[in-house]
Design a protein around this motif. Structure first.
Motif, PDB file in Angstrom:
ATOM      1  N   ASP A   1       0.856  -1.328   0.219  1.00  0.00           N
ATOM      2  CA  ASP A   1      -0.089  -0.022   0.187  1.00  0.00           C
ATOM      3  C   ASP A   1       0.816   1.247   0.048  1.00  0.00           C
ATOM      4  N   SER A   2       1.694   1.442   1.239  1.00  0.00           N
ATOM      5  CA  SER A   2       2.594   2.829   1.088  1.00  0.00           C
ATOM      6  C   SER A   2       3.710   2.174   1.710  1.00  0.00           C
ATOM      7  N   GLY A   3       4.154   0.926   1.538  1.00  0.00           N
ATOM      8  CA  GLY A   3       5.359   0.468   2.227  1.00  0.00           C
ATOM      9  C   GLY A   3       6.598   1.132   1.442  1.00  0.00           C
ATOM     10  N   GLU A   4       7.583   1.282   2.165  1.00  0.00           N
ATOM     11  CA  GLU A   4       9.002   1.970   1.625  1.00  0.00           C
ATOM     12  C   GLU A   4       9.878   1.416   2.063  1.00  0.00           C
ATOM     13  N   LEU A   5      11.075   0.821   1.390  1.00  0.00           N
ATOM     14  CA  LEU A   5      12.435   0.336   2.022  1.00  0.00           C
ATOM     15  C   LEU A   5      13.462   1.612   2.320  1.00  0.00           C
ATOM     16  N   PHE A   6      14.250   1.790   3.314  1.00  0.00           N
ATOM     17  CA  PHE A   6      14.907   2.800   3.425  1.00  0.00           C
ATOM     18  C   PHE A   6      16.359   2.371   4.000  1.00  0.00           C
ATOM     19  N   GLY A   7      17.248   3.092   3.115  1.00  0.00           N
ATOM     20  CA  GLY A   7      18.627   2.848   3.376  1.00  0.00           C
ATOM     21  C   GLY A   7      19.168   1.575   3.114  1.00  0.00           C
TER      22      GLY A   7
ATOM     23  N   ARG B   1      15.161  -0.198   6.654  1.00  0.00           N
ATOM     24  CA  ARG B   1      14.997   0.695   7.735  1.00  0.00           C
ATOM     25  C   ARG B   1      13.537   1.344   7.511  1.00  0.00           C
ATOM     26  N   LEU B   2      12.793   0.844   8.343  1.00  0.00           N
ATOM     27  CA  LEU B   2      11.207   1.162   7.949  1.00  0.00           C
ATOM     28  C   LEU B   2      10.736   2.232   9.364  1.00  0.00           C
ATOM     29  N   ARG B   3      10.271   3.170   8.923  1.00  0.00           N
ATOM     30  CA  ARG B   3       9.704   4.349  10.256  1.00  0.00           C
ATOM     31  C   ARG B   3       8.188   4.327  10.160  1.00  0.00           C
ATOM     32  N   GLN B   4       7.776   5.167  11.164  1.00  0.00           N
ATOM     33  CA  GLN B   4       6.494   5.242  11.474  1.00  0.00           C
ATOM     34  C   GLN B   4       5.498   5.417   9.940  1.00  0.00           C
ATOM     35  N   GLY B   5       4.495   4.607   9.780  1.00  0.00           N
ATOM     36  CA  GLY B   5       3.930   4.438   8.665  1.00  0.00           C
ATOM     37  C   GLY B   5       4.261   3.679   7.513  1.00  0.00           C
TER      38      GLY B   5
ATOM     39  N   LEU C   1       4.608 -19.674  -0.514  1.00  0.00           N
ATOM     40  CA  LEU C   1       4.631 -18.565   0.495  1.00  0.00           C
ATOM     41  C   LEU C   1       4.997 -16.998   0.227  1.00  0.00           C
ATOM     42  N   LYS C   2       4.611 -16.275   0.809  1.00  0.00           N
ATOM     43  CA  LYS C   2       4.800 -14.946   0.812  1.00  0.00           C
ATOM     44  C   LYS C   2       5.081 -14.184   2.071  1.00  0.00           C
ATOM     45  N   HIS C   3       5.749 -13.188   2.065  1.00  0.00           N
ATOM     46  CA  HIS C   3       5.913 -12.802   3.380  1.00  0.00           C
ATOM     47  C   HIS C   3       5.877 -10.922   3.348  1.00  0.00           C
ATOM     48  N   ALA C   4       5.743 -10.268   4.469  1.00  0.00           N
ATOM     49  CA  ALA C   4       5.560  -8.930   4.590  1.00  0.00           C
ATOM     50  C   ALA C   4       6.062  -8.320   5.906  1.00  0.00           C
ATOM     51  N   ILE C   5       5.899  -6.970   6.077  1.00  0.00           N
ATOM     52  CA  ILE C   5       5.975  -6.580   7.447  1.00  0.00           C
ATOM     53  C   ILE C   5       4.901  -5.610   7.672  1.00  0.00           C
ATOM     54  N   SER C   6       4.290  -5.836   8.628  1.00  0.00           N
ATOM     55  CA  SER C   6       3.110  -4.874   8.958  1.00  0.00           C
ATOM     56  C   SER C   6       3.382  -3.311   9.155  1.00  0.00           C
ATOM     57  N   ARG C   7       2.477  -2.599   9.072  1.00  0.00           N
ATOM     58  CA  ARG C   7       2.681  -1.095   9.325  1.00  0.00           C
ATOM     59  C   ARG C   7       3.439  -0.895  10.710  1.00  0.00           C
ATOM     60  N   VAL C   8       4.692   0.079  10.662  1.00  0.00           N
ATOM     61  CA  VAL C   8       5.250   0.293  11.916  1.00  0.00           C
ATOM     62  C   VAL C   8       4.200   1.662  12.399  1.00  0.00           C
ATOM     63  N   ARG C   9       3.796   1.551  13.668  1.00  0.00           N
ATOM     64  CA  ARG C   9       3.060   2.402  14.079  1.00  0.00           C
ATOM     65  C   ARG C   9       3.908   3.706  14.764  1.00  0.00           C
ATOM     66  N   ASP C  10       4.811   3.055  15.285  1.00  0.00           N
ATOM     67  CA  ASP C  10       5.764   4.310  15.952  1.00  0.00           C
ATOM     68  C   ASP C  10       7.287   3.872  15.757  1.00  0.00           C
ATOM     69  N   GLY C  11       8.089   4.946  15.859  1.00  0.00           N
ATOM     70  CA  GLY C  11       9.421   4.484  15.969  1.00  0.00           C
ATOM     71  C   GLY C  11      10.155   4.181  14.669  1.00  0.00           C
ATOM     72  N   GLU C  12      11.248   3.309  14.737  1.00  0.00           N
ATOM     73  CA  GLU C  12      12.115   2.903  13.560  1.00  0.00           C
ATOM     74  C   GLU C  12      12.393   1.544  13.710  1.00  0.00           C
ATOM     75  N   ARG C  13      12.187   0.678  12.714  1.00  0.00           N
ATOM     76  CA  ARG C  13      12.240  -0.871  12.630  1.00  0.00           C
ATOM     77  C   ARG C  13      13.428  -1.307  11.739  1.00  0.00           C
TER      78      ARG C  13
END
Length: 232
Positions: A58-64, A126-130, A209-221
């Motif tokens: 939906d709005s996922g982005e990969l950082f760094g 690096r995933l940040r809020q949202g 099989l597929k995989h994903a990371i759910s939305r980061v609500r706060d902070g940095e993952r």
């Protein structure tokens, strides 16, 4: 972090293979110490976000994530591959697929290059809020290794909230099975990269099989994806 290679050699690979057969993933708790995990997380460059080209995101982005994996990761890739190649070959035999994987990673990567697969897939995320990462697979190319490694380099509840690592498994004529991997800082998991054999009542068949990371609500993952094949 060379001790990680020795730690891998000391794991119970019979139990890991069984967990992969049954669940499609195998947890490796405490593969990294929290200090090692944070050291690796800090190596992620603070670049501008790069959007993932995925219809399911939906709005996922990969950082760094760097264009090439750090050289220090090569011993990890080689150690994981050495232990996982027998499992991958057994899966190939079960699925009646003639492709077999060599015992060592350099020979497999040479096959990748011969097939035009030269783009490294391993990266720090690096995933940040949202931010989130939609369901996807890493199965591009003719030389695809059916297993990969993921690890969490930041601490849930302290560094970030949300950001759960999610898998789905689609069995024929059945609803998708959702899976949430309970990763803590320094934990890793081996997962199926695309398809795996599943034993049903009428014998073995392929499941997707597929995989994903759910939305980061706060902070940095910050997480690590370690792939054993390259992409075209």
């Amino acid at each position: 972090m060379t001790g990680i290679v020795a730690m891998l050699d000391g794991r119970n690979w019979t139990a890991i293979a069984h967990e992969l057969d049954v669940e499609g993933y195998a947890l490796l708790p405490g593969l990294l110490t929290p200090a090692q995990a944070r050291e690796l997380a800090n190596a992620a460059p603070a670049t501008a976000p790069t959007a993932r080209a995925s219809a399911s995101a939906d709005s996922g982005e990969l950082f760094g994530h760097a264009p090439t994996a750090p050289a220090a990761w090569m011993p990890w890739r080689e150690a994981f591959y050495r232990h996982l190649a027998p499992i991958a070959n057994r899966w190939q035999q079960i699925l009646d697929d003639p492709l077999r994987y060599p015992a060592e990673l350099p020979e497999f990567l040479a096959r990748n290059r011969a097939a035009g697969q030269t783009r490294p897939l391993s990266r720090l995320q690096r995933l940040r809020q949202g931010d989130e990462v939609g369901l996807h697979q890493h199965v591009d190319g003719d030389c695809v290794f059916p297993l990969q490694v993921v690890a969490l380099l930041s601490e849930p509840g302290r560094d970030f909230t949300g950001g759960e690592f999610v898998m789905t498994e689609q069995r024929p004529r059945m609803q998708s099975r959702p899976i949430v991997l309970p990763l803590g800082i320094g934990d890793a998991a081996i997962i199926g990269a695309g398809q795996r054999p599943f034993k049903g009542g009428a014998g073995y068949y392929r499941v997707n099989l597929k995989h994903a990371i759910s939305r980061v609500r706060d902070g940095e993952r910050v997480g690590l994806e370690l792939l054993l094949h390259d992409a075209p």
